[in-house]
Design a protein around this motif. Sequence first.
Motif, mmCIF file in Angstrom:
data_model
loop_
_atom_site.group_PDB
_atom_site.id
_atom_site.type_symbol
_atom_site.label_atom_id
_atom_site.label_comp_id
_atom_site.label_asym_id
_atom_site.label_seq_id
_atom_site.Cartn_x
_atom_site.Cartn_y
_atom_site.Cartn_z
ATOM 1 N N ASP A 13 -25.217 56.613 39.407
ATOM 2 C CA ASP A 13 -24.541 55.588 40.203
ATOM 3 C C ASP A 13 -25.556 55.160 41.263
ATOM 4 O O ASP A 13 -25.776 55.889 42.239
ATOM 5 C CB ASP A 13 -23.272 56.139 40.840
ATOM 6 N N ILE A 14 -26.198 54.026 41.032
ATOM 7 C CA ILE A 14 -27.316 53.585 41.871
ATOM 8 C C ILE A 14 -26.821 52.606 42.930
ATOM 9 O O ILE A 14 -26.178 51.611 42.612
ATOM 10 C CB ILE A 14 -28.412 52.911 41.013
ATOM 11 N N SER A 15 -27.142 52.912 44.176
ATOM 12 C CA SER A 15 -26.894 52.000 45.302
ATOM 13 C C SER A 15 -28.225 51.829 46.021
ATOM 14 O O SER A 15 -28.622 52.686 46.813
ATOM 15 C CB SER A 15 -25.865 52.583 46.274
ATOM 16 N N ASP A 16 -28.922 50.760 45.715
ATOM 17 C CA ASP A 16 -30.227 50.489 46.314
ATOM 18 C C ASP A 16 -30.056 49.357 47.312
ATOM 19 O O ASP A 16 -30.118 48.175 46.949
ATOM 20 C CB ASP A 16 -31.233 50.126 45.220
ATOM 21 N N THR A 17 -29.848 49.709 48.570
ATOM 22 C CA THR A 17 -29.639 48.683 49.597
ATOM 23 C C THR A 17 -30.925 47.935 49.914
ATOM 24 O O THR A 17 -30.865 46.807 50.380
ATOM 25 C CB THR A 17 -29.060 49.294 50.888
ATOM 26 N N GLY A 20 -30.808 45.480 46.886
ATOM 27 C CA GLY A 20 -29.526 44.873 46.561
ATOM 28 C C GLY A 20 -29.081 45.171 45.137
ATOM 29 O O GLY A 20 -28.478 44.335 44.476
ATOM 30 N N TYR A 22 -26.749 47.540 42.718
ATOM 31 C CA TYR A 22 -25.598 48.439 42.689
ATOM 32 C C TYR A 22 -25.123 48.527 41.244
ATOM 33 O O TYR A 22 -24.493 47.608 40.732
ATOM 34 C CB TYR A 22 -24.481 47.912 43.606
ATOM 35 N N GLU A 23 -25.456 49.612 40.572
ATOM 36 C CA GLU A 23 -25.166 49.760 39.148
ATOM 37 C C GLU A 23 -24.769 51.192 38.824
ATOM 38 O O GLU A 23 -25.222 52.133 39.468
ATOM 39 C CB GLU A 23 -26.403 49.415 38.298
ATOM 40 N N SER A 24 -23.952 51.325 37.818
ATOM 41 C CA SER A 24 -23.664 52.622 37.226
ATOM 42 C C SER A 24 -24.222 52.559 35.808
ATOM 43 O O SER A 24 -23.835 51.682 35.031
ATOM 44 C CB SER A 24 -22.162 52.888 37.208
ATOM 45 N N GLY A 151 -25.218 60.554 42.064
ATOM 46 C CA GLY A 151 -25.172 59.366 42.887
ATOM 47 C C GLY A 151 -26.556 59.223 43.501
ATOM 48 O O GLY A 151 -27.099 60.196 44.041
ATOM 49 N N MET A 153 -28.737 56.922 46.132
ATOM 50 C CA MET A 153 -28.753 55.855 47.128
ATOM 51 C C MET A 153 -30.172 55.705 47.650
ATOM 52 O O MET A 153 -30.844 56.699 47.937
ATOM 53 C CB MET A 153 -27.809 56.157 48.293
ATOM 54 N N SER A 155 -32.204 53.676 50.623
ATOM 55 C CA SER A 155 -32.050 52.893 51.846
ATOM 56 C C SER A 155 -33.206 53.197 52.787
ATOM 57 O O SER A 155 -33.494 54.376 53.054
ATOM 58 C CB SER A 155 -30.722 53.241 52.525
#
Length: 183
Positions: A13-17, A20, A22-24, A151, A153, A155
């Motif tokens: 579950d990628i959240s790369d702020t 931008g 946001y993918e699973s 998960g 992330m 940032s």
Amino acid sequence: MTLQATPYKITLDISDTDRGVYESVKFIVARHPSETEIRLAARVLAYAIFYHPHLAFGRGLSDTDEAALWELDLTGEIQHWIDVGQPDAERVIKASRRAPHMSVVVYGNARLWREKVVPQFAHLTNVCVLALPQDELTLVAAKLTRSTHWGVMISDSQLYISDGDQQIALPLECWHGELPATL
């Protein structure tokens, strides 16, 4: 008898702020018989760091003419070549000619590699070298199982890996070039 590669089922579950993104994503990655857990963890993290819908794992250790990961466009042209480890300068230079973007994700005791190899390709503007800290990468590798759900992330050039029980922070240190903003 030939040893077979071991498949690992990975969910990220990628959240790369920073980019931008946001993918699973779910994928299966093969661990070559001679590949260490730390190298496999570095390849999985490189996948998260450089995630793109067309990013795929190469044959890696079993085929030296392929990248550890690469992004191919719809025509089959390489857009981003990603190596993991400490490749020699000749390999980096050759890969940088084959793709608009070339990245190296370095791990392990790489101080000597940085001093001796990076200056040989310092003139290349399409090469990015990121270093993963050894102690934290070792902790992440210990969490890698045949069926892993993390998960991830990203940032402010920090990578956070969470497996539900524990979160591990890895600072991303850029040794050369810049992390491509959008790939």
